[in-house]
Design an enzyme around this catalytic site. Structure first.
Site, short mmCIF file in Angstrom:
data_model
loop_
_atom_site.label_atom_id
_atom_site.label_comp_id
_atom_site.label_asym_id
_atom_site.label_seq_id
_atom_site.Cartn_x
_atom_site.Cartn_y
_atom_site.Cartn_z
CB CYS A 117 -0.95 0.02 1.18
SG CYS A 117 -2.24 -1.23 1.04
CG HIS A 257 -3.33 3.65 2.24
ND1 HIS A 257 -3.64 3.33 0.93
CD2 HIS A 257 -3.41 2.47 2.93
CE1 HIS A 257 -3.89 2.04 0.85
NE2 HIS A 257 -3.77 1.50 2.04
CG ASN A 287 -6.76 -0.51 0.74
OD1 ASN A 287 -6.10 0.05 -0.14
ND2 ASN A 287 -6.20 -1.07 1.78
O1 UT7 Z 1 -4.00 -1.13 3.39
C1 UT7 Z 1 -3.31 -2.18 3.98
C2 UT7 Z 1 -3.37 -2.11 5.42
N1 UT7 Z 1 -4.59 -2.71 5.91
C3 UT7 Z 1 -5.25 -2.10 6.87
O2 UT7 Z 1 -4.88 -1.03 7.27
C4 UT7 Z 1 -6.44 -2.83 7.47
C5 UT7 Z 1 -6.41 -2.66 8.96
N2 UT7 Z 1 -7.47 -3.38 9.65
C6 UT7 Z 1 -8.77 -3.02 9.59
O3 UT7 Z 1 -9.14 -2.11 8.87
C7 UT7 Z 1 -9.73 -3.70 10.52
O4 UT7 Z 1 -9.01 -4.48 11.43
C8 UT7 Z 1 -10.78 -4.59 9.81
C9 UT7 Z 1 -11.76 -3.73 9.04
C10 UT7 Z 1 -10.10 -5.57 8.86
C11 UT7 Z 1 -11.59 -5.38 10.86
O5 UT7 Z 1 -12.18 -4.46 11.79
P1 UT7 Z 1 -12.00 -4.70 13.36
O6 UT7 Z 1 -12.75 -3.64 14.02
O7 UT7 Z 1 -10.54 -4.80 13.65
O8 UT7 Z 1 -12.73 -6.07 13.56
P2 UT7 Z 1 -12.18 -7.39 14.25
O9 UT7 Z 1 -11.29 -8.14 13.35
O10 UT7 Z 1 -11.69 -7.06 15.63
O11 UT7 Z 1 -13.53 -8.18 14.43
C12 UT7 Z 1 -14.59 -7.73 15.30
C13 UT7 Z 1 -15.77 -8.69 15.17
C14 UT7 Z 1 -15.37 -10.14 15.30
O12 UT7 Z 1 -16.44 -10.81 15.94
P3 UT7 Z 1 -16.40 -11.14 17.51
O13 UT7 Z 1 -15.18 -11.99 17.71
O14 UT7 Z 1 -16.29 -9.81 18.19
O15 UT7 Z 1 -17.69 -11.85 17.74
C15 UT7 Z 1 -15.23 -10.61 13.89
O16 UT7 Z 1 -15.44 -11.99 13.75
O17 UT7 Z 1 -16.33 -8.56 13.86
C16 UT7 Z 1 -16.33 -9.82 13.20
N3 UT7 Z 1 -16.07 -9.58 11.78
C17 UT7 Z 1 -17.04 -9.29 10.91
N4 UT7 Z 1 -18.37 -9.17 11.05
C18 UT7 Z 1 -19.08 -8.84 9.96
C19 UT7 Z 1 -14.88 -9.58 11.13
N5 UT7 Z 1 -15.07 -9.28 9.84
C20 UT7 Z 1 -16.40 -9.10 9.68
C21 UT7 Z 1 -17.19 -8.76 8.57
N6 UT7 Z 1 -18.53 -8.63 8.76
N7 UT7 Z 1 -16.68 -8.54 7.35
#
Ligand code: UT7
Length: 331
Positions: A117, A257, A287
């Protein structure tokens, strides 16, 4: 003798026609529009379908052609074409070489620049180096990615985030002190376990097993990447401001970004920059990896004024990250 600086003098862009909405993703994985919107800020993203065109080069060529038409640029005058990308058309043969030939830049040399990225951001630094020495006069930097080619549309942790798109900028020498002013670029290889693609490289060439085990798709440990992205992007942007004695009032635009709206908000907050100065199009494109920064310039070009102070910031796989301070060069 006046110092030569490297200024952006034209911008072009292209996103594919097919719009993939959050609603459509609800049919593919266990997710919903509300979750995606509140956690990332994304509403829709573009996907390049075979019927429209193939490969990252298709997007890059379209963005370059858009720029050349708007600027009235003769491709024979271009000295160098760099394609910043994480998804080259194929390994080994340079995507940039193909793009240069297709747009008629037959007097140019061309190469790809891969830094996930941060590819476009690092590309800006590379181009500035080429221009500041006085060696080259017209350099085309294209950020282009067909992320859909490495996305597993059954993996909800990645498929909701990424989209396809490309932006192109022309860099030329400037003797009014406009253009790239300062940069602070970083890398940390310990981050590769948290974001990347295991298969297809020299460590894990394609085998039946690697394909079956979905090793040719991007993976990320979202939470960890998020933590690093928030602190590092904000740190480098703040550092660029301090180093150049820029107060929040001096910053006209933050060009961040587009990985997650929450990361962008945190960076702006740390810089003390008001939301109205933050360029944002993540809601429409998601993204696009190397495409995010030039696509922001493409979307906001009309609002940018000569002399405006722009602070770019990016974070990506590797890990790679950094910030660039640039003075806009035209109205
Ligand atoms: O450009 C390259 C660099 N990349 C980035 O900068 C990405 C950085 N990361 C992120 O943007 C975020 O971490 C994500 C958008 C990928 C995920 O968001 P988050 O707030 O960190 O969610 P999480 O992984 O902590 O998951 C929270 C909850 C989980 O459920 P429980 O364990 O709390 O019951 C996940 O299983 O959300 C669940 N979850 C989803 N639910 C609905 C994870 N992905 C999804 C989804 N839809 N797509």
């Amino acid at each position: 003798m006046t110092k030569i600086t490297a200024a952006i003098t034209a911008v072009g862009g292209y996103v594919p026609q097919f719009v993939m909405t959050n609603k459509m993703l609800e049919d593919l994985v266990d997710t919903n529009d509300e979750w995606i919107t509140t956690r990332t800020g994304i509403k829709e993203r573009r996907v390049l379908k075979k019927e429209e065109g193939e490969g990252t080069s298709y997007l890059a060529i379209k963005a370059a052609q858009d720029l050349m038409t708007k600027k009235g640029l003769d491709p024979l005058e271009i000295d160098l074409v760099i394609v910043a990308t994480a998804t080259p058309d194929s390994m080994v043969a340079s995507t940039a070489a193909f793009v240069a030939s297709e747009i008629g830049a037959v007097n140019a040399f061309a190469y790809d620049l891969l830094a996930a990225c941060s590819s476009f951001l690092f590309g800006m630094s590379t181009v500035a180096g080429h221009i500041e020495t006085g060696r080259y006069k017209k350099v085309l930097l294209i950020g282009a990615d067909k992320m859909s080619s490495i996305i597993d549309y059954t993996d909800r942790t990645t498929c909701i985030i990424f989209g396809d798109g490309a932006g192109a900028v022309l860099f030329e020498p400037n003797n009014e002190g406009l253009g790239l002013q300062d940069e602070y670029l970083r890398a940390d290889g310990s981050g590769r376990q948290f974001l990347g693609m295991e298969g297809g490289g020299s460590i894990m060439p394609a085998t039946i097993e690697s394909v079956t085990n979905k090793k040719h798709f991007i993976f990320q440990e979202g939470k960890t990447v998020f933590k690093f992205a928030v602190s590092n992007m904000a740190d480098v942007a703040a550092k660029i401001m301090t180093r150049n004695e820029l107060s929040e009032k001096d910053v006209d635009w933050l060009v961040p970004h587009q990985a997650n709206k929450r990361i962008i908000d945190a960076t702006a907050k740390r810089m003390g920059v008001d939301d109205s100065k933050v360029l944002m199009n993540i809601q429409r494109y998601g993204n696009t990896t190397s495409g995010t920064l030039p696509l922001l310039l493409f979307d906001y070009e009309k609002q940018l004024k000569k002399g405006d102070n722009l602070v770019f910031a990016a974070f990506g796989g590797g890990f790679t990250w950094g910030s660039i301070y640039l003075k806009w060069a035209y109205n």
